[in-house]
Scaffold this motif. Sequence first.
Motif, short mmCIF file in Angstrom:
data_model
loop_
_atom_site.label_atom_id
_atom_site.label_comp_id
_atom_site.label_asym_id
_atom_site.label_seq_id
_atom_site.Cartn_x
_atom_site.Cartn_y
_atom_site.Cartn_z
N ARG A 23 1.13 -1.00 0.48
CA ARG A 23 -0.47 0.56 -0.51
C ARG A 23 0.89 1.37 0.07
N PRO A 24 2.15 1.48 0.80
CA PRO A 24 2.67 2.82 1.07
C PRO A 24 3.51 3.03 -0.27
N LEU A 25 4.08 1.45 -1.30
CA LEU A 25 4.38 1.39 -2.27
C LEU A 25 3.60 2.25 -3.70
N MET A 26 2.30 1.77 -3.07
CA MET A 26 1.42 1.90 -4.43
C MET A 26 0.98 3.84 -4.49
N THR A 27 1.34 3.86 -3.28
CA THR A 27 0.47 5.10 -3.17
C THR A 27 1.34 6.76 -3.09
N PHE A 28 2.75 5.68 -3.17
CA PHE A 28 3.62 7.05 -3.39
C PHE A 28 3.68 6.76 -4.86
N ILE A 29 3.41 5.94 -5.80
CA ILE A 29 3.09 5.17 -7.89
C ILE A 29 2.46 6.35 -7.86
N MET A 30 1.31 6.07 -7.48
CA MET A 30 0.19 6.87 -8.13
C MET A 30 0.48 8.79 -7.81
N GLY A 31 1.57 9.00 -6.82
CA GLY A 31 1.73 10.41 -7.04
C GLY A 31 2.53 10.98 -7.83
N ALA A 32 3.38 9.57 -7.64
CA ALA A 32 5.08 10.26 -8.37
C ALA A 32 4.75 9.93 -10.19
N PHE A 33 4.58 8.64 -9.83
CA PHE A 33 4.56 8.56 -11.31
C PHE A 33 2.83 7.16 -12.15
N PRO A 34 1.76 7.98 -11.88
CA PRO A 34 0.15 8.08 -11.82
C PRO A 34 0.39 7.26 -13.03
N GLU A 35 1.22 7.44 -14.33
CA GLU A 35 0.85 7.10 -15.49
C GLU A 35 0.94 5.20 -15.98
#
Length: 860
Positions: A23-35
């Motif tokens: 969850r923390p990794l995916m949350t960060f990825i959604m913000g920094a690398f949404p595409e």
Amino acid sequence: MAAASTGMVSVEPKKGEKANLHRPLMTFIMGAFPEQQEEMSIAVEDVVKMREKCLAVERSEKGAESLLRYYLQLASMDCKLPINENQIHVTFTWYDSFYKDSVFSGKRGSQANSLFERACVLFNYGAVSSQVAASQNLDTDDGLKLAAKYYQIASGAFAQLRDRIVPTMQKVPTPDLSPEVLAGLTILMQAQAQECILTKAVADKMKEKVTCRLAAAASDMYSEAYKAMSSVNLKGTSWDKWTAICLAKQNYMSGLAEFYQSVNAKASKLIGEELARLKEADRLMSDAVKQSGGAFECKDTASKVNRAMAAANKDNDFIYHERIPAHADLGAIGRAPVAKPTALPNTVEGWSDVFTKLVPLNVQQAATMYSSRRDHLVHMEVNKLKEATNQLNGVLNQMNMPAALEDLTGKEIPVSLLEKSADQRGKGGLMLLRQMFDELPQLLQRNEEILRETIITMDEEEGSDKHLRGTFGAKWNRTKSEDLNKKFREQAKKYQDILTNARNADKIVRDKFEGNLRAIDIMSKDESAIIDSIPAGGAHSLSSEGQKAVASLKSFMDQVKLLKAERDALEGKFKSGGDVEDIIAKFSALNTESNLFNDEGLSSEQLEKVYGPLQAAVVDSIKQQDELIAKITCANDEFVQSRSGTATDPRSEMMSELARGYDSFIELQGNLAEGTKFYNNLTKILSTFQQHVGDFVLARQTEKDELMKALQGNLASKQPPARPDPPKFHQDAAQTSAAAAAVVPQQVPSPQYTSIAPQSAPPPANMQHQQANPQAPPLATPGAPQYYGAGGYQPAYGMQYQMPPMPQYAGYYTYPPPGQQYPPQQQQYPPGQYPPQAAYPPGQYPQYPPGQYPPYTGPK
């Protein structure tokens, strides 16, 4: 841990707890690398599986490789997905390797950063490698090779941990990661590898000139290991036994070196040196036998040395009669330290970074800085062009150009003015501007609300942390929220300043709109409205010089149109240049070579290459404008002087005002569009900022709950404080009453309270209770004086009242000290039923269910 025949030791791997990575990794990825969210979800699952595999690692070569893969993955993703308290908050928990009862002895470490995780994984890589080495059959050639190989790998892992990882950690969570322990393990593993190499050399029947050097080097390594390990205090663990083994092996290897060198001396007919070295070897072997305690087999070698010494003494006594020199006078034995710590590999066969497609954060930051510098440069240069164009329009409006050239008769509306009016109406006119002005305050308010809610969230979390820190004191040992919030606070302050500047800019734009409202309104209407707004004028006759001036002015107006068209094209080139993808590719190439590349120098070089020629064109365009304005001014003076009538009249002034209105409309439309775009982009930035703060607060809340649970568990396990002794005057009163009862026991009848109380008045309710229970005194508060009165507790009856055990919650009595009010009683519910849980706003906490109480926060 230690083999009975060889004394080789291996390190026990650390045990770790599960952690929520996904969850923390995916949350960060959604913000920094949404595409790349969907693609990276699979990569995150792969990392989770790697960690699960390492928690239940096999103690084999395959297990060591799994640990190395996970370590390399952590190292490679560190610059892309930073796991720490401020960004990706994941708490890793690992137990000490040497203390098995870590839960109770406190040898457990928890940190919310990937560096701690990497340190523990690397430690386990060294530990499992040492176990692979220790499990080998040292009676075989292949077994010796593998043992030497993996002991050197283990030594390299511990050395890397000591030299590169631990020094960058803020604190060492567990003793096994301390530099002293790692130094001892590094040299111990190296010494064992050297011993395996010596054993193989002896098995291969190498000459004693080689084996004596190998043995001497092994002795030096064990000596260094003994010194390093002696300085570490790990009482009650296998560490003490290992230290003793190192001392024994130091003497054993030194004895072997002396023995092999004695063989060399014998071959050289140096009988005296042979005997001196055999004597020293015998002494060292005897010490090794005593110190080893059976940890490894050395008696056979000691017997062999003893027999060789006896035979040499016999030969010397009967044949050579050589003098035996002192050992200190002999030359030192050479060293051959073959075993070396194996450097940690940067890759392993079949492994690749699962986040290869993610751009490293340092490259992203460099590209962001480049984009910021590029946007600033473009903004400045485009503004130069716009300011120059506005200056040109202002000069032309003052001269009423080109409308004055089209209105020589004083009766016709200039075509240029009608074209401007049509263009303005086509773009929306006054209604468009009013609509855009109405949207700006809403956009501003939306951004202010997002920022305000974010700051409130930080304030509430920080206030909760301060309250609990004040309640628990030193036991609340997590990092202060105000320290972790510093970067968030700085960002919030920056966004507040940006909104303040934006609000001021909105006011300037609105003032300009109000100042040109009449002209903009007229230009937004049809042709008839424009005709009605312009006063009528008379015809003007022109001299021959005036006619020449008109021709020149018309030519200059054509040049003005051409100059404006060139500027529009130049502005387009500015906005389309400086592709970020190109600079990212260059930054990535440099990042592969070194994480510390000169991004500023490369950015400056790229900006100069792309925008240098365009900046020169801006300078040239402004220079052309200055020359053109000078020519227009000179021609216009001739034109005005040649006209009959006044130089300025109401008709000309009105047409100039309408022309300024059109220019203001174009400028305001651009300003408002830019402002709307700015607010929309800022909303995205603030929403991301709010999400990051929310993730941080959620992680802190989880950490707080775990710490509260641990603290309450510790408090509940404590024994209540011993009941204080009663005051001295209580004891004196009790002793006096007891003495009186002992002197006249016949005068103390059984208590008959009914005969004592007057018949006319019934005893009070409390007296009735005491009569029914003569042995039960009133409940006393700890530390408060106890009173003895009629119907109360009578010590003379020889009964010592034992105070009932006080209810204890979280290790504290619930009775308040004297002078304080009792807390209100909680509403009682039937067993197994609890009050309904309600939703609470942020910053407020729910009530504890019956039977569970918060820690006591009153005076201690």
